[in-house]
Design a protein around this motif. Structure first.
Motif, PDB file in Angstrom:
ATOM      1  N   ILE A  43      -4.570   0.485  -5.599  1.00  0.00           N
ATOM      2  CA  ILE A  43      -3.503  -0.495  -5.824  1.00  0.00           C
ATOM      3  C   ILE A  43      -2.149   0.114  -5.487  1.00  0.00           C
ATOM      4  CG2 ILE A  43      -2.303  -1.811  -7.617  1.00  0.00           C
ATOM      5  CD1 ILE A  43      -4.990  -2.253  -8.964  1.00  0.00           C
ATOM      6  N   GLU A  44      -1.919   1.337  -5.921  1.00  0.00           N
ATOM      7  CA  GLU A  44      -0.646   1.995  -5.641  1.00  0.00           C
ATOM      8  C   GLU A  44      -0.467   2.252  -4.152  1.00  0.00           C
ATOM      9  OE1 GLU A  44      -0.711   5.458  -8.072  1.00  0.00           O
ATOM     10  OE2 GLU A  44      -0.001   4.414  -9.873  1.00  0.00           O
ATOM     11  N   SER A  45      -1.543   2.577  -3.459  1.00  0.00           N
ATOM     12  CA  SER A  45      -1.440   2.826  -2.020  1.00  0.00           C
ATOM     13  C   SER A  45      -1.112   1.545  -1.264  1.00  0.00           C
ATOM     14  CB  SER A  45      -2.737   3.435  -1.492  1.00  0.00           C
ATOM     15  OG  SER A  45      -3.813   2.517  -1.624  1.00  0.00           O
ATOM     16  N   VAL A  46      -1.700   0.421  -1.690  1.00  0.00           N
ATOM     17  CA  VAL A  46      -1.397  -0.858  -1.043  1.00  0.00           C
ATOM     18  C   VAL A  46       0.060  -1.234  -1.290  1.00  0.00           C
ATOM     19  CG1 VAL A  46      -1.888  -3.335  -1.089  1.00  0.00           C
ATOM     20  CG2 VAL A  46      -3.763  -1.688  -1.104  1.00  0.00           C
ATOM     21  N   GLY A  47       0.541  -1.015  -2.505  1.00  0.00           N
ATOM     22  CA  GLY A  47       1.930  -1.326  -2.801  1.00  0.00           C
ATOM     23  C   GLY A  47       2.904  -0.382  -2.134  1.00  0.00           C
ATOM     24  N   GLY A  48       2.506   0.868  -1.961  1.00  0.00           N
ATOM     25  CA  GLY A  48       3.385   1.834  -1.325  1.00  0.00           C
ATOM     26  C   GLY A  48       3.521   1.615   0.164  1.00  0.00           C
ATOM     27  N   ASN A  49       2.395   1.388   0.835  1.00  0.00           N
ATOM     28  CA  ASN A  49       2.412   1.152   2.279  1.00  0.00           C
ATOM     29  C   ASN A  49       1.132   0.401   2.641  1.00  0.00           C
ATOM     30  OD1 ASN A  49       2.406   1.299   5.133  1.00  0.00           O
ATOM     31  ND2 ASN A  49       3.610   3.180   5.059  1.00  0.00           N
ATOM     32  N   ALA A  50       1.249  -0.916   2.762  1.00  0.00           N
ATOM     33  CA  ALA A  50       0.075  -1.749   3.014  1.00  0.00           C
ATOM     34  C   ALA A  50      -0.535  -1.470   4.388  1.00  0.00           C
ATOM     35  CB  ALA A  50       0.451  -3.221   2.894  1.00  0.00           C
ATOM     36  N   VAL A  51       0.317  -1.228   5.388  1.00  0.00           N
ATOM     37  CA  VAL A  51      -0.187  -0.979   6.745  1.00  0.00           C
ATOM     38  C   VAL A  51      -0.972   0.325   6.800  1.00  0.00           C
ATOM     39  CG1 VAL A  51       0.470  -0.622   9.140  1.00  0.00           C
ATOM     40  CG2 VAL A  51       1.707  -2.293   7.757  1.00  0.00           C
ATOM     41  N   ALA A  52      -0.406   1.377   6.220  1.00  0.00           N
ATOM     42  CA  ALA A  52      -1.100   2.659   6.213  1.00  0.00           C
ATOM     43  C   ALA A  52      -2.399   2.582   5.412  1.00  0.00           C
ATOM     44  CB  ALA A  52      -0.185   3.741   5.627  1.00  0.00           C
ATOM     45  N   SER A  53      -2.404   1.827   4.343  1.00  0.00           N
ATOM     46  CA  SER A  53      -3.617   1.677   3.542  1.00  0.00           C
ATOM     47  C   SER A  53      -4.703   0.970   4.335  1.00  0.00           C
ATOM     48  CB  SER A  53      -3.299   0.888   2.266  1.00  0.00           C
ATOM     49  OG  SER A  53      -2.339   1.558   1.496  1.00  0.00           O
ATOM     50  N   ARG A  54      -4.314  -0.048   5.084  1.00  0.00           N
ATOM     51  CA  ARG A  54      -5.301  -0.764   5.896  1.00  0.00           C
ATOM     52  C   ARG A  54      -5.855   0.129   6.996  1.00  0.00           C
ATOM     53  NH1 ARG A  54      -2.347  -4.621   6.937  1.00  0.00           N
ATOM     54  NH2 ARG A  54      -1.696  -4.170   9.076  1.00  0.00           N
ATOM     55  N   LEU A  55      -4.986   0.928   7.603  1.00  0.00           N
ATOM     56  CA  LEU A  55      -5.448   1.850   8.640  1.00  0.00           C
ATOM     57  C   LEU A  55      -6.349   2.943   8.071  1.00  0.00           C
ATOM     58  CD1 LEU A  55      -2.160   2.263  10.741  1.00  0.00           C
ATOM     59  CD2 LEU A  55      -4.159   0.847  11.266  1.00  0.00           C
ATOM     60  N   ALA A  56      -6.156   3.247   6.786  1.00  0.00           N
ATOM     61  CA  ALA A  56      -6.990   4.260   6.137  1.00  0.00           C
ATOM     62  C   ALA A  56      -8.337   3.715   5.693  1.00  0.00           C
ATOM     63  CB  ALA A  56      -6.250   4.847   4.938  1.00  0.00           C
ATOM     64  N   GLY A  57      -8.553   2.413   5.897  1.00  0.00           N
ATOM     65  CA  GLY A  57      -9.847   1.823   5.563  1.00  0.00           C
ATOM     66  C   GLY A  57      -9.887   1.084   4.248  1.00  0.00           C
ATOM     67  N   ILE A  58      -8.752   0.906   3.595  1.00  0.00           N
ATOM     68  CA  ILE A  58      -8.721   0.180   2.327  1.00  0.00           C
ATOM     69  C   ILE A  58      -8.665  -1.317   2.613  1.00  0.00           C
ATOM     70  CG2 ILE A  58      -7.417  -0.201   0.199  1.00  0.00           C
ATOM     71  CD1 ILE A  58      -6.359   2.636   0.446  1.00  0.00           C
ATOM     72  N   ARG A  59      -9.515  -2.077   1.974  1.00  0.00           N
ATOM     73  CA  ARG A  59      -9.524  -3.525   2.142  1.00  0.00           C
ATOM     74  C   ARG A  59      -8.435  -4.129   1.259  1.00  0.00           C
ATOM     75  NH1 ARG A  59     -16.045  -4.922   2.084  1.00  0.00           N
ATOM     76  NH2 ARG A  59     -16.590  -3.647   3.919  1.00  0.00           N
ATOM     77  N   SER A  60      -7.235  -4.116   1.799  1.00  0.00           N
ATOM     78  CA  SER A  60      -6.083  -4.519   0.996  1.00  0.00           C
ATOM     79  C   SER A  60      -6.113  -6.002   0.650  1.00  0.00           C
ATOM     80  CB  SER A  60      -4.787  -4.185   1.743  1.00  0.00           C
ATOM     81  OG  SER A  60      -4.756  -4.822   3.009  1.00  0.00           O
ATOM     82  N   ARG A  61      -6.635  -6.830   1.535  1.00  0.00           N
ATOM     83  CA  ARG A  61      -6.646  -8.265   1.266  1.00  0.00           C
ATOM     84  C   ARG A  61      -7.512  -8.603   0.058  1.00  0.00           C
ATOM     85  NH1 ARG A  61      -7.037 -11.076   7.314  1.00  0.00           N
ATOM     86  NH2 ARG A  61      -4.996 -10.316   8.069  1.00  0.00           N
ATOM     87  N   GLY A  62      -8.713  -8.072   0.044  1.00  0.00           N
ATOM     88  CA  GLY A  62      -9.592  -8.319  -1.097  1.00  0.00           C
ATOM     89  C   GLY A  62      -9.018  -7.765  -2.387  1.00  0.00           C
ATOM     90  N   LEU A  63      -8.353  -6.622  -2.293  1.00  0.00           N
ATOM     91  CA  LEU A  63      -7.751  -6.019  -3.475  1.00  0.00           C
ATOM     92  C   LEU A  63      -6.607  -6.883  -4.005  1.00  0.00           C
ATOM     93  CD1 LEU A  63      -8.045  -3.442  -5.174  1.00  0.00           C
ATOM     94  CD2 LEU A  63      -6.261  -2.413  -3.766  1.00  0.00           C
ATOM     95  N   ILE A  64      -5.792  -7.417  -3.115  1.00  0.00           N
ATOM     96  CA  ILE A  64      -4.668  -8.263  -3.537  1.00  0.00           C
ATOM     97  C   ILE A  64      -5.183  -9.547  -4.174  1.00  0.00           C
ATOM     98  CG2 ILE A  64      -2.746  -9.644  -2.678  1.00  0.00           C
ATOM     99  CD1 ILE A  64      -2.215  -7.448  -0.630  1.00  0.00           C
ATOM    100  N   VAL A  65      -6.224 -10.147  -3.593  1.00  0.00           N
ATOM    101  CA  VAL A  65      -6.805 -11.362  -4.179  1.00  0.00           C
ATOM    102  C   VAL A  65      -7.330 -11.078  -5.582  1.00  0.00           C
ATOM    103  CG1 VAL A  65      -8.672 -13.042  -3.962  1.00  0.00           C
ATOM    104  CG2 VAL A  65      -7.357 -12.398  -1.947  1.00  0.00           C
ATOM    105  N   ALA A  66      -8.004  -9.945  -5.749  1.00  0.00           N
ATOM    106  CA  ALA A  66      -8.553  -9.588  -7.060  1.00  0.00           C
ATOM    107  C   ALA A  66      -7.447  -9.367  -8.081  1.00  0.00           C
ATOM    108  CB  ALA A  66      -9.418  -8.338  -6.933  1.00  0.00           C
ATOM    109  N   VAL A  67      -6.341  -8.765  -7.664  1.00  0.00           N
ATOM    110  CA  VAL A  67      -5.235  -8.501  -8.583  1.00  0.00           C
ATOM    111  C   VAL A  67      -4.593  -9.802  -9.053  1.00  0.00           C
ATOM    112  CG1 VAL A  67      -2.900  -7.591  -8.671  1.00  0.00           C
ATOM    113  CG2 VAL A  67      -4.735  -6.161  -7.805  1.00  0.00           C
ATOM    114  N   TYR A  68      -4.386 -10.743  -8.153  1.00  0.00           N
ATOM    115  CA  TYR A  68      -3.814 -12.035  -8.544  1.00  0.00           C
ATOM    116  C   TYR A  68      -4.767 -12.814  -9.447  1.00  0.00           C
ATOM    117  CZ  TYR A  68       0.348 -11.845  -5.613  1.00  0.00           C
ATOM    118  OH  TYR A  68       1.571 -11.523  -5.071  1.00  0.00           O
TER     119      TYR A  68
END
Length: 360
Positions: free
Chosen positions: A210-235
């Motif tokens: 969560i902190e990595s997505v908030g810190g830099n969403a683009v870098a997190s996505r390039l690192a293989g983190i599924r930021s979209r699913g994580l954001i949906v789950a957080v909301y």
């Protein structure tokens, strides 16, 4: 100065710089201010197997705000915001009370659990809609949640038909107004949600993601983190917390008011998160700081009523105190207020001996 003399000063400075120091200090000051006006403010009594006292009341009435603020913390940590939690609070309470009023026996535990499940299911669905709008479609969080903030309040009034629904259900009353193990049941719910959230975010990798997505969403996505699913789950989680808070509020008064229930609670939740030291820009977050911030806001509300501040100036007084807390948390403001600006190193003076040549 030797190491022994320098050690305590360094540790004291580190304590003052800690992000939780000033919220905790303000909370203590507010409690002491109440003691000055009400000598028995800090006393807690045990009557009929229940704990009573002003401290217990602060925890009980502040439980819904703490829940909403916990969910808001994770949303803000991803770099988002959720303005719809107040409407979700109203919808959850309205739907549960409407379901209970349709029961033949309002004392039925099964019927009440069904009403609670339906209300929380709708809250979870609304949170998923927010997450899809933000992560899937790409709408800015403040706009996506503003849609539900406006439409959700209308939906709550539609559920209640513009009236205040009243219920007379002892099992439902337990959620927000009952006691268990000498403590308010709402406080136990908050402790359970806080414990689960802290375990998932601090004992597992979820908090780091969560902190990595908030810190830099683009870098997190390039690192293989599924930021979209994580954001949906957080909301979705934030809306679920708001739904539980709605059950608490409606249960405490045994009624549902689609117009006023949860009104402006989203602003108090955001304030609690900011007071707790979490940046609105996203990234690192503090659940403990959020709880402290929510307790500061609830204690401030209790203080306003206990010392007899006129209702016309309540919001102004609240805004001034919150502003003071935020300024105290700012290192730049503290340095300016205490005249501790860092001095730039001065150039070495030229030699006074005329025989010594100073290179150009």
């Amino acid at each position: 100065m030797n190491a022994r003399e320098r050690g305590p000063r360094v540790s004291a400075a580190a304590v003052i710089r800690h992000r939780l120091f000033w919220p905790a200090a303000v909370l203590v000051l507010l409690l002491l201010a109440n003691v000055f006006f009400t000598p028995g403010f800090l006393s807690v009594e045990l009557k009929d197997g229940h704990l009573y006292g002003s401290l217990i009341d602060i925890a009980r009435f502040g439980a819904p705000l703490i829940l909403v603020a916990i969910g808001m913390t994770l949303v803000i940590a991803t770099g988002g915001i959720d303005l719809s939690v107040g409407s979700v609070v109203a919808i959850s309470g309205a739907l549960s009370c409407l379901w209970i009023t349709g029961l033949e026996d309002q004392q039925s535990v099964t019927g009440v659990l069904t009403a609670v499940g339906v209300a929380l299911g709708l809250a979870l669905f609304l949170g998923l809609c927010n997450g899809v709008l933000v992560a899937g479609i790409g709408i800015q969080p403040i706009i996506a949640t503003l849609i539900l903030m406006v439409a959700g309040r209308g939906l709550a009034q539609l559920i209640t038909d513009g009236q205040i629904l009243t219920v007379n259900s002892a099992p439902y009353k337990l959620i927000g107004g009952g006691y268990w193990l000498t403590l308010p049941f709402g406080v136990l719910i908050v402790l359970a949600v806080l414990g689960i959230t802290a375990f998932l975010t601090r004992r597992m990798a979820l908090g780091l993601l969560i902190e990595s997505v908030g810190g830099n969403a683009v870098a997190s996505r390039l690192a293989g983190i599924r930021s979209r699913g994580l954001i949906v789950a957080v909301y979705a989680f934030c809306a679920l917390c708001a739904g539980i808070a709605g059950l608490m509020i409606s249960s405490n008064v045994s009624s549902a008011d689609g117009n006023n229930a949860g009104l402006w609670i989203e602003l108090d939740a955001i304030l609690a998160v900011v007071i707790g030291g979490t940046s609105l820009a996203g990234g690192r977050f503090s659940l403990g700081g959020t709880v402290l911030g929510a307790l500061v806001i609830q204690t401030l509300t209790t203080t306003i009523y206990s010392i007899g501040i006129p209702p016309e100036t309540t919001l102004l007084f609240k805004a001034l105190v919150v502003t003071a807390v935020c300024l105290l948390q700012s290192p730049a403001f503290r340095e300016k207020a205490l005249n501790r600006r860092r001095r730039r190193p001065q150039a070495a003076p030229a030699s006074a001996d005329p025989k010594v040549k100073v290179p150009a």
